[in-house]
Write a protein that holds these residues in place. Structure first.
Motif, PDB file in Angstrom:
ATOM      1  N   ALA A   1       9.662  -1.114   3.968  1.00 43.68           N
ATOM      2  CA  ALA A   1      10.067  -2.226   3.099  1.00 43.68           C
ATOM      3  C   ALA A   1       9.835  -3.573   3.783  1.00 43.68           C
ATOM      4  CB  ALA A   1      11.538  -2.079   2.715  1.00 43.68           C
ATOM      5  N   LEU A   2      10.149  -3.662   5.076  1.00 42.28           N
ATOM      6  CA  LEU A   2       9.885  -4.901   5.819  1.00 42.28           C
ATOM      7  C   LEU A   2       8.387  -5.196   5.855  1.00 42.28           C
ATOM      8  CD1 LEU A   2      12.317  -4.724   8.896  1.00 42.28           C
ATOM      9  CD2 LEU A   2      12.575  -6.065   6.808  1.00 42.28           C
ATOM     10  N   ALA A   3       7.575  -4.159   6.027  1.00 41.27           N
ATOM     11  CA  ALA A   3       6.124  -4.357   6.043  1.00 41.27           C
ATOM     12  C   ALA A   3       5.630  -4.932   4.719  1.00 41.27           C
ATOM     13  CB  ALA A   3       5.414  -3.036   6.337  1.00 41.27           C
ATOM     14  N   TRP A   4       6.180  -4.442   3.615  1.00 44.17           N
ATOM     15  CA  TRP A   4       5.764  -4.955   2.301  1.00 44.17           C
ATOM     16  C   TRP A   4       6.212  -6.398   2.121  1.00 44.17           C
ATOM     17  CZ3 TRP A   4       2.340  -3.802  -1.215  1.00 44.17           C
ATOM     18  CH2 TRP A   4       2.413  -4.426  -2.475  1.00 44.17           C
ATOM     19  N   LEU A   5       7.444  -6.702   2.531  1.00 48.08           N
ATOM     20  CA  LEU A   5       7.928  -8.079   2.428  1.00 48.08           C
ATOM     21  C   LEU A   5       7.071  -9.028   3.271  1.00 48.08           C
ATOM     22  CD1 LEU A   5      11.834  -7.710   2.577  1.00 48.08           C
ATOM     23  CD2 LEU A   5      10.462  -8.405   0.611  1.00 48.08           C
ATOM     24  N   GLY A   6       6.596  -8.549   4.420  1.00 52.63           N
ATOM     25  CA  GLY A   6       5.800  -9.390   5.317  1.00 52.63           C
ATOM     26  C   GLY A   6       4.319  -9.114   5.267  1.00 52.63           C
ATOM     27  N   ARG A   7       3.838  -8.613   4.127  1.00 51.53           N
ATOM     28  CA  ARG A   7       2.448  -8.175   4.027  1.00 51.53           C
ATOM     29  C   ARG A   7       1.430  -9.308   4.169  1.00 51.53           C
ATOM     30  NH1 ARG A   7       5.002  -8.355  -0.688  1.00 51.53           N
ATOM     31  NH2 ARG A   7       4.064  -9.321  -2.531  1.00 51.53           N
ATOM     32  N   THR A   8       1.851 -10.564   3.975  1.00 61.38           N
ATOM     33  CA  THR A   8       0.900 -11.672   4.131  1.00 61.38           C
ATOM     34  C   THR A   8       0.566 -11.934   5.596  1.00 61.38           C
ATOM     35  OG1 THR A   8       2.762 -13.224   4.040  1.00 61.38           O
ATOM     36  CG2 THR A   8       1.553 -12.820   1.990  1.00 61.38           C
ATOM     37  N   ASP A   9       1.344 -11.364   6.513  1.00 63.27           N
ATOM     38  CA  ASP A   9       1.057 -11.472   7.945  1.00 63.27           C
ATOM     39  C   ASP A   9       0.640 -10.089   8.433  1.00 63.27           C
ATOM     40  OD1 ASP A   9       1.200 -11.528  10.755  1.00 63.27           O
ATOM     41  OD2 ASP A   9       2.691 -13.117  10.728  1.00 63.27           O
ATOM     42  N   SER A  10      -0.643  -9.902   8.665  1.00 67.36           N
ATOM     43  CA  SER A  10      -1.162  -8.569   8.996  1.00 67.36           C
ATOM     44  C   SER A  10      -0.574  -8.030  10.295  1.00 67.36           C
ATOM     45  CB  SER A  10      -2.688  -8.606   9.088  1.00 67.36           C
ATOM     46  OG  SER A  10      -3.116  -9.511  10.093  1.00 67.36           O
ATOM     47  N   GLY A  11      -0.325  -8.901  11.272  1.00 68.38           N
ATOM     48  CA  GLY A  11       0.240  -8.440  12.536  1.00 68.38           C
ATOM     49  C   GLY A  11       1.640  -7.893  12.362  1.00 68.38           C
ATOM     50  N   PHE A  12       2.453  -8.610  11.604  1.00 70.82           N
ATOM     51  CA  PHE A  12       3.820  -8.155  11.336  1.00 70.82           C
ATOM     52  C   PHE A  12       3.811  -6.863  10.536  1.00 70.82           C
ATOM     53  CE2 PHE A  12       7.534  -7.971   8.551  1.00 70.82           C
ATOM     54  CZ  PHE A  12       8.570  -8.060   9.470  1.00 70.82           C
ATOM     55  N   ALA A  13       3.011  -6.816   9.472  1.00 65.26           N
ATOM     56  CA  ALA A  13       2.951  -5.623   8.627  1.00 65.26           C
ATOM     57  C   ALA A  13       2.484  -4.411   9.425  1.00 65.26           C
ATOM     58  CB  ALA A  13       2.028  -5.869   7.437  1.00 65.26           C
TER      59      ALA A  13
END
Length: 352
Positions: A181-193
């Motif tokens: 879920a965090l990856a989807w929320l932060g999907r605009t940042d590829s490193g975070f996702a």
């Protein structure tokens, strides 16, 4: 915002698959009776399991994540970023003290000191929030308040994951759903996702062998590491402006609410909160006869609903976010009342 390209999506998918495969294989090997690294969690009066179970699954999860890191180094020919190196300086002592605790037990004093060291690494990385995003409003935090709050939050996440890792499939499922879920929320940042999906994929590889009936447990090494990474990603994503901080709290609320309310109840009763117990709400459901599988499936439904609500919350105006948060407070209140009601009914039915 950083845009995620098709090539980056392909690489993230490949890395997640690697984390899943490596963790699944190593968890299978570590769960085998022939494993030379077989460290058993033997049942006692406070346990929910009936037979000795290996508690080395955390090493498989860590190895799955390390496999992705090594692959990235080989692909790029570059060392990890300073942020990852600094996180490693914090997380390695955490893994060592937790592994020693799994093996022979470590006094609370040393665990607390290491947890403080680990937690202090996040303000040093500038993860201490200058603003605290809460439902419907933002609260400015002076640095003198932000740093202690960051340290307290990190220590609590480390320990609550450890507290809640007491039922087959529970901590692994929370990690898969929470970090995805965090990856989807932060999907605009590829490193975070990519980072979040690596943790989720490694947790999924472990969950294959931990789903009821579990063949292997995380142990303190795995549960404290996942708790620390949950704190890291929650703070990282909110600091980068990828999502409001409170939505990360909502995602992990099936763990944090149970652990926090149970701790407060035990403090109110004057119990020794540092001692093992079986009074978490999920433990009470298992002891009521629900069993591991039924209870964990109910918890998965709760986790998915919380994650879905967090994904919805970022699209809502401030007033609606506050309403959603209030609704979840009411839902948790009703769920806790329901568990207490089931216990009273069980006592009534069993009375002569």
């Amino acid at each position: 915002m950083i845009k995620t390209t098709l090539l980056e999506i392909t690489m993230i998918t490949a890395n997640s698959l690697l984390a899943f495969v490596v963790t699944r294989y190593l968890a299978m090997r570590l769960a085998s009776p022939d494993s030379r690294w077989r460290l058993l969690d033997r049942p006692n009066a406070r346990s929910l399991h009936q037979h000795p179970i290996p508690r080395t699954g955390g090493w498989a999860v860590i190895a799955g994540m390390l496999a992705v890191l090594i692959l990235r180094i080989l692909e790029t020919g570059a060392l990890p970023s300073p942020t990852l190196i600094f996180l490693g300086c914090g997380i390695i002592p955490l893994m060592i003290i937790s592994a020693l605790d799994d093996h022979r037990g470590i006094t609370a004093k040393w665990r607390v000191l290491v947890h403080l060291w680990v937690a202090a690494s996040l303000p040093a990385l500038d993860f201490a929030p200058g603003n605290l995003d809460l439902p419907g409003f933002t609260l400015a935090l002076p640095i003198g308040i932000a740093i202690p709050l960051t340290v307290i939050f990190t220590i609590w996440m480390i320990n609550l994951y450890n507290f809640m890792d007491g039922m087959d499939g529970f901590a692994g499922g929370m990690a898969v759903i929470g970090f995805a879920a965090l990856a989807w929320l932060g999907r605009t940042d590829s490193g975070f996702a990519a980072f979040c999906l690596t943790v989720a994929a490694a947790s999924a590889g472990f969950l294959v062998h931990n789903f009821p009936p579990a063949k292997i447990f995380l142990g303190d090494t795995g549960s404290t590491t996942l708790g620390f990474l949950a704190a890291v990603c929650s703070l990282w994503g909110s600091q980068a402006g990828l999502f409001p901080f409170w939505t990360a709290l909502l995602i992990f609320s099936p763990f944090s609410v149970d652990a926090t309310v149970t701790l407060l109840r035990r403090l109110w009763r004057g119990e020794r909160v540092w001692e093992a117990h079986r009074s978490h709400y999920y433990q009470r459901l298992v002891l009521l006869g629900w069993g591991h599988r039924r209870t964990v499936l109910a918890e998965y439904a709760l986790m998915l609903t919380c994650a879905g609500s967090a994904l919805l919350a970022v699209q809502l105006p401030p007033g609606a976010q506050a309403t959603l948060a209030g609704l979840w407070i009411a839902i948790y209140g009703l769920l806790m009342m329901a568990v207490s009601g089931l216990e009273r009914r069980s006592v009534t039915l069993s009375a002569p």
